[in-house]
Design a protein around this motif. Structure first.
Motif, PDB file in Angstrom:
ATOM      1  N   SER A  27       0.812  -1.213   0.000  1.00  0.00           N
ATOM      2  CA  SER A  27       0.000   0.000   0.000  1.00  0.00           C
ATOM      3  C   SER A  27       0.852   1.273   0.000  1.00  0.00           C
ATOM      4  O   SER A  27       0.386   2.325  -0.400  1.00  0.00           O
ATOM      5  CB  SER A  27      -0.952   0.007   1.196  1.00  0.00           C
ATOM      6  OG  SER A  27      -0.239  -0.129   2.398  1.00  0.00           O
ATOM      7  N   ASP A  28       2.122   1.167   0.430  1.00  0.00           N
ATOM      8  CA  ASP A  28       2.976   2.359   0.459  1.00  0.00           C
ATOM      9  C   ASP A  28       3.877   2.483  -0.766  1.00  0.00           C
ATOM     10  O   ASP A  28       4.561   3.483  -0.936  1.00  0.00           O
ATOM     11  CB  ASP A  28       3.814   2.387   1.740  1.00  0.00           C
ATOM     12  CG  ASP A  28       4.746   1.194   1.871  1.00  0.00           C
ATOM     13  OD1 ASP A  28       4.668   0.263   1.050  1.00  0.00           O
ATOM     14  OD2 ASP A  28       5.555   1.185   2.821  1.00  0.00           O
ATOM     15  N   SER A  29       3.916   1.473  -1.620  1.00  0.00           N
ATOM     16  CA  SER A  29       4.687   1.486  -2.864  1.00  0.00           C
ATOM     17  C   SER A  29       3.961   0.592  -3.849  1.00  0.00           C
ATOM     18  O   SER A  29       3.289  -0.355  -3.451  1.00  0.00           O
ATOM     19  CB  SER A  29       6.103   0.932  -2.642  1.00  0.00           C
ATOM     20  OG  SER A  29       6.815   1.729  -1.734  1.00  0.00           O
ATOM     21  N   ASP A  30       4.123   0.857  -5.106  1.00  0.00           N
ATOM     22  CA  ASP A  30       3.391   0.066  -6.090  1.00  0.00           C
ATOM     23  C   ASP A  30       4.243  -1.098  -6.586  1.00  0.00           C
ATOM     24  O   ASP A  30       4.772  -1.051  -7.689  1.00  0.00           O
ATOM     25  CB  ASP A  30       2.938   0.943  -7.259  1.00  0.00           C
ATOM     26  CG  ASP A  30       1.981   0.205  -8.178  1.00  0.00           C
ATOM     27  OD1 ASP A  30       1.327  -0.754  -7.721  1.00  0.00           O
ATOM     28  OD2 ASP A  30       1.905   0.575  -9.363  1.00  0.00           O
ATOM     29  N   TYR A  31       4.403  -2.104  -5.730  1.00  0.00           N
ATOM     30  CA  TYR A  31       5.075  -3.323  -6.174  1.00  0.00           C
ATOM     31  C   TYR A  31       4.500  -4.533  -5.463  1.00  0.00           C
ATOM     32  O   TYR A  31       3.839  -4.418  -4.434  1.00  0.00           O
ATOM     33  CB  TYR A  31       6.593  -3.235  -6.026  1.00  0.00           C
ATOM     34  CG  TYR A  31       7.130  -3.108  -4.623  1.00  0.00           C
ATOM     35  CD1 TYR A  31       7.303  -4.231  -3.814  1.00  0.00           C
ATOM     36  CD2 TYR A  31       7.513  -1.877  -4.115  1.00  0.00           C
ATOM     37  CE1 TYR A  31       7.809  -4.122  -2.538  1.00  0.00           C
ATOM     38  CE2 TYR A  31       8.030  -1.763  -2.840  1.00  0.00           C
ATOM     39  CZ  TYR A  31       8.175  -2.880  -2.053  1.00  0.00           C
ATOM     40  OH  TYR A  31       8.683  -2.772  -0.789  1.00  0.00           O
ATOM     41  N   TRP A  32       4.766  -5.697  -6.051  1.00  0.00           N
ATOM     42  CA  TRP A  32       4.251  -6.974  -5.555  1.00  0.00           C
ATOM     43  C   TRP A  32       5.352  -7.730  -4.844  1.00  0.00           C
ATOM     44  O   TRP A  32       6.522  -7.690  -5.246  1.00  0.00           O
ATOM     45  CB  TRP A  32       3.712  -7.804  -6.711  1.00  0.00           C
ATOM     46  CG  TRP A  32       2.486  -7.217  -7.328  1.00  0.00           C
ATOM     47  CD1 TRP A  32       2.445  -6.280  -8.325  1.00  0.00           C
ATOM     48  CD2 TRP A  32       1.140  -7.497  -6.978  1.00  0.00           C
ATOM     49  NE1 TRP A  32       1.143  -5.966  -8.619  1.00  0.00           N
ATOM     50  CE2 TRP A  32       0.312  -6.703  -7.811  1.00  0.00           C
ATOM     51  CE3 TRP A  32       0.532  -8.337  -6.054  1.00  0.00           C
ATOM     52  CZ2 TRP A  32      -1.071  -6.726  -7.741  1.00  0.00           C
ATOM     53  CZ3 TRP A  32      -0.852  -8.360  -5.983  1.00  0.00           C
ATOM     54  CH2 TRP A  32      -1.641  -7.571  -6.818  1.00  0.00           C
ATOM     55  N   HIS A 112      -0.862  -3.942   2.794  1.00  0.00           N
ATOM     56  CA  HIS A 112      -1.134  -4.247   1.388  1.00  0.00           C
ATOM     57  C   HIS A 112      -2.553  -3.823   1.047  1.00  0.00           C
ATOM     58  O   HIS A 112      -3.441  -3.891   1.882  1.00  0.00           O
ATOM     59  CB  HIS A 112      -0.976  -5.748   1.131  1.00  0.00           C
ATOM     60  CG  HIS A 112       0.389  -6.246   1.459  1.00  0.00           C
ATOM     61  ND1 HIS A 112       0.666  -6.884   2.645  1.00  0.00           N
ATOM     62  CD2 HIS A 112       1.556  -6.176   0.795  1.00  0.00           C
ATOM     63  CE1 HIS A 112       1.948  -7.201   2.691  1.00  0.00           C
ATOM     64  NE2 HIS A 112       2.516  -6.772   1.578  1.00  0.00           N
ATOM     65  N   PHE A 113      -2.750  -3.387  -0.213  1.00  0.00           N
ATOM     66  CA  PHE A 113      -4.110  -3.014  -0.573  1.00  0.00           C
ATOM     67  C   PHE A 113      -4.780  -4.027  -1.489  1.00  0.00           C
ATOM     68  O   PHE A 113      -5.983  -3.933  -1.731  1.00  0.00           O
ATOM     69  CB  PHE A 113      -4.183  -1.592  -1.148  1.00  0.00           C
ATOM     70  CG  PHE A 113      -3.611  -1.407  -2.517  1.00  0.00           C
ATOM     71  CD1 PHE A 113      -4.387  -1.617  -3.642  1.00  0.00           C
ATOM     72  CD2 PHE A 113      -2.302  -0.988  -2.681  1.00  0.00           C
ATOM     73  CE1 PHE A 113      -3.872  -1.424  -4.910  1.00  0.00           C
ATOM     74  CE2 PHE A 113      -1.775  -0.801  -3.946  1.00  0.00           C
ATOM     75  CZ  PHE A 113      -2.564  -1.018  -5.063  1.00  0.00           C
ATOM     76  N   GLN A 114      -4.022  -5.009  -1.981  1.00  0.00           N
ATOM     77  CA  GLN A 114      -4.645  -6.094  -2.731  1.00  0.00           C
ATOM     78  C   GLN A 114      -3.725  -7.310  -2.754  1.00  0.00           C
ATOM     79  O   GLN A 114      -2.538  -7.203  -2.496  1.00  0.00           O
ATOM     80  CB  GLN A 114      -5.025  -5.657  -4.150  1.00  0.00           C
ATOM     81  CG  GLN A 114      -3.863  -5.342  -5.049  1.00  0.00           C
ATOM     82  CD  GLN A 114      -4.314  -4.992  -6.465  1.00  0.00           C
ATOM     83  OE1 GLN A 114      -5.210  -5.624  -7.006  1.00  0.00           O
ATOM     84  NE2 GLN A 114      -3.684  -3.990  -7.053  1.00  0.00           N
ATOM     85  N   TYR A 115      -4.325  -8.440  -3.082  1.00  0.00           N
ATOM     86  CA  TYR A 115      -3.571  -9.669  -3.269  1.00  0.00           C
ATOM     87  C   TYR A 115      -4.173 -10.429  -4.431  1.00  0.00           C
ATOM     88  O   TYR A 115      -5.307 -10.194  -4.841  1.00  0.00           O
ATOM     89  CB  TYR A 115      -3.563 -10.525  -1.991  1.00  0.00           C
ATOM     90  CG  TYR A 115      -4.898 -11.134  -1.629  1.00  0.00           C
ATOM     91  CD1 TYR A 115      -5.215 -12.430  -2.015  1.00  0.00           C
ATOM     92  CD2 TYR A 115      -5.838 -10.414  -0.906  1.00  0.00           C
ATOM     93  CE1 TYR A 115      -6.443 -12.995  -1.669  1.00  0.00           C
ATOM     94  CE2 TYR A 115      -7.052 -10.965  -0.556  1.00  0.00           C
ATOM     95  CZ  TYR A 115      -7.351 -12.257  -0.944  1.00  0.00           C
ATOM     96  OH  TYR A 115      -8.562 -12.811  -0.616  1.00  0.00           O
TER      97      TYR A 115
END
Length: 148
Positions: A27-32, A112-115
């Motif tokens: 949620s604080d950076s756009d990576y998986w 995290h905002f998604q999984y």
């Protein structure tokens, strides 16, 4: 107090001979990535992995952890952004685990905002960190051998 090591955990599920892995979008950076976090106080890496798994997925029971051979070295600046353990510690170890889930239901923490649940080929392409890719590769190879 935070212990000078990191854990990395990849949840997986096996159904009808097919393996899927859960990966998480920060949620604080756009990576998986997989589930990641540091040990606390006198925790062992496996205890930290169980705690992080619960904190970030809401899953506590019915999970079997498998420690992997993958152990990475991480710059402390990439982990916490500072010299948390003193100026003499530059690199910490990252211990890796697989976590066998019986359900795909996850309750995300604010980290995290998604999984997504994905097969290996799709999951590994989305991961940012090489240590995550190596651990997921090892886990996938071990699971393929187990189910064949």
């Amino acid at each position: 107090m935070r212990a000078p090591y990191q854990v990395l955990v990849f949840p997986y599920i096996i159904k009808d001979g097919l393996i899927e892995f859960a990966i998480f979008n920060r949620s604080d950076s756009d990576y998986w990535q997989g589930i990641a976090g540091g040990g606390e106080d006198e925790e062992t890496p496996i205890e930290a992995a169980k705690r992080e798994l619960f904190e970030e997925t809401g899953i506590l029971g019915n999970v079997s952890l498998k420690q992997l051979d993958s152990i990475s070295s991480l710059s402390v600046e990439n982990v916490v952004g500072e010299f948390l353990w003193g100026e003499h510690i530059y690199v910490i170890k990252e211990y890796c685990f697989g976590a066998h889930f019986l359900t795909k239901d996850i309750i995300l923490s604010k980290e995290h905002f998604q999984y997504k649940w994905l097969p290996f080929e799709e999951a590994v392409k989305k991961l940012k960190w090489d240590s995550n890719k190596t651990a997921l590769w090892e886990l996938n190879k071990r699971l393929l051998k187990q189910i064949s």
